[in-house]
Design a protein around this motif. Structure first.
Motif, PDB file in Angstrom:
ATOM      1  N   SER B   3      47.710  35.843  40.018  1.00  0.00           N
ATOM      2  CA  SER B   3      48.100  37.139  40.573  1.00  0.00           C
ATOM      3  C   SER B   3      46.831  37.923  40.918  1.00  0.00           C
ATOM      4  O   SER B   3      45.734  37.594  40.459  1.00  0.00           O
ATOM      5  N   CYS B   4      47.008  38.965  41.726  1.00  0.00           N
ATOM      6  CA  CYS B   4      45.859  39.794  42.102  1.00  0.00           C
ATOM      7  C   CYS B   4      45.230  40.430  40.862  1.00  0.00           C
ATOM      8  O   CYS B   4      44.011  40.608  40.779  1.00  0.00           O
ATOM      9  N   LYS B   5      46.088  40.753  39.898  1.00  0.00           N
ATOM     10  CA  LYS B   5      45.607  41.358  38.659  1.00  0.00           C
ATOM     11  C   LYS B   5      44.652  40.402  37.948  1.00  0.00           C
ATOM     12  O   LYS B   5      43.576  40.793  37.503  1.00  0.00           O
ATOM     13  N   SER B   8      41.353  40.052  39.915  1.00  0.00           N
ATOM     14  CA  SER B   8      40.339  41.102  39.774  1.00  0.00           C
ATOM     15  C   SER B   8      39.551  40.936  38.480  1.00  0.00           C
ATOM     16  O   SER B   8      38.344  41.163  38.441  1.00  0.00           O
ATOM     17  N   ARG B   9      40.243  40.494  37.424  1.00  0.00           N
ATOM     18  CA  ARG B   9      39.520  40.259  36.177  1.00  0.00           C
ATOM     19  C   ARG B   9      38.546  39.077  36.330  1.00  0.00           C
ATOM     20  O   ARG B   9      37.401  39.113  35.874  1.00  0.00           O
ATOM     21  N   SER B  12      35.269  39.778  38.125  1.00  0.00           N
ATOM     22  CA  SER B  12      34.292  40.407  37.244  1.00  0.00           C
ATOM     23  C   SER B  12      33.720  39.392  36.251  1.00  0.00           C
ATOM     24  O   SER B  12      32.506  39.297  36.058  1.00  0.00           O
ATOM     25  N   ASP B  13      34.605  38.592  35.639  1.00  0.00           N
ATOM     26  CA  ASP B  13      34.144  37.600  34.664  1.00  0.00           C
ATOM     27  C   ASP B  13      33.166  36.599  35.278  1.00  0.00           C
ATOM     28  O   ASP B  13      32.234  36.155  34.622  1.00  0.00           O
ATOM     29  N   MET B  15      30.944  37.044  37.198  1.00  0.00           N
ATOM     30  CA  MET B  15      29.580  37.572  37.260  1.00  0.00           C
ATOM     31  C   MET B  15      28.891  37.488  35.894  1.00  0.00           C
ATOM     32  O   MET B  15      27.704  37.748  35.765  1.00  0.00           O
TER      33      MET B  15
END
Lengths: 196, 84
Positions: B3-5, B8-9, B12-13, B15
């Motif tokens: 999912s988009c949710k 997005s996590r 970030s992870d 990186m």
């Protein structure tokens, strides 16, 4: 000359105080903390002045001490917190997605980056960014600052702040979400929106 | 399908650590198909880039005269140094 420079502590403060203060203030973003860090730096310099061999400039030497003091400042804050403690989730985080986890159309990222190089050259952008950083919850701000401003590695950041890697990832994610949103809301209002 | 949710996590992870191969692939597939997440990733990378510039500007010597030690703080620090 050199020995004179090393004993006249009044002159130290006159000559380097403001520079160190700005250096600290821009990093910890709290005037009182910044003053204290400057004082600690000068005290440490006085104590260790024999080790200053003059290979670097006095200013570089003092900044080196200050950098350590800044990391210590974050370390002390980390010690007062439980490694598993997270700040409560911001409400908006749940509001971004629908029940399937897809972006709600009106909450999805808008296209505001445009030409990144052009944005970075505008001084208003930096004012907005600073405001957005100030608006982050304290712990997210600490994690994000250490990682992205001080540019410590992930592992080092965990050590300094006494947090687990999972906690680091969660907090960085929230900080990035928060900053992204803040920039979108504040910057889009100021810039000429999407130029297509 | 992520999912988009989740995406997005993961953006970030990724990186912070190397994601497992399967996650990396699903992430790439999602990003190819989802315009919003692609935009999201672009913004997050822009943010990192902006922070690099920010740090560099802090390290450069540009004087910002508004911010200076207050006379009281200056005096206090000078006194603290004399006591040692």
């Amino acid at each position: 000359m050199e020995s004179n420079q090393l004993t006249d502590t009044d002159r130290w403060v006159e000559e380097y105080g403001d520079y160190l203060y700005r250096f600290a203030l821009q990093r910890v973003r709290d005037p009182e903390q910044a003053e204290e860090l400057v004082q600690e730096t000068f005290l440490a310099a006085l104590k260790g002045r024999d080790s200053f061999a003059g290979q670097s400039s006095m200013k570089t030497w003092l900044v080196g001490i200050l950098k350590h003091k800044i990391i210590d400042h974050y370390r002390k804050r980390g010690q007062g917190r439980s490694p598993h403690d997270l700040e409560p989730r911001a409400d908006y985080l749940d509001d971004l997605y629908d029940e399937k986890g897809h972006w709600k159309s009106e909450q999805g990222p808008a296209d505001w980056v445009g030409d990144p190089a052009a944005i970075l050259e505008r001084s208003e952008f930096w004012d907005v960014l600073r405001q957005c950083l100030d608006g982050l919850p304290a712990r997210q701000a600490d994690v994000f600052t250490l990682r992205e401003v001080e540019q410590l590695g992930s592992e080092e950041t965990c050590k300094v702040l006494n947090i687990t890697p999972t906690n680091l990832w969660v907090m960085l994610h929230r900080a990035r979400m928060g900053l992204r949103r803040c920039l979108e809301l504040s910057w889009m209002g100021k810039s000429d929106r999407k130029r297509s | 399908m992520l999912s988009c949710k989740e995406v997005s996590r993961l953006v970030s992870d990724s990186m912070e650590r190397e994601l497992p191969l399967r996650k990396r692939i699903s992430l790439r597939v999602h990003l190819m198909m989802c315009k919003l997440c692609k935009g999201y990733k672009r913004q997050i990378l822009f943010l990192r880039d902006a922070m690099r510039h920010y740090t560099a500007s802090l390290d450069s010597d540009t004087p910002q005269p508004k911010e200076a030690l207050s006379p009281e703080a200056r005096k206090r620090i000078q006194n603290a140094l004399k006591e040692k």
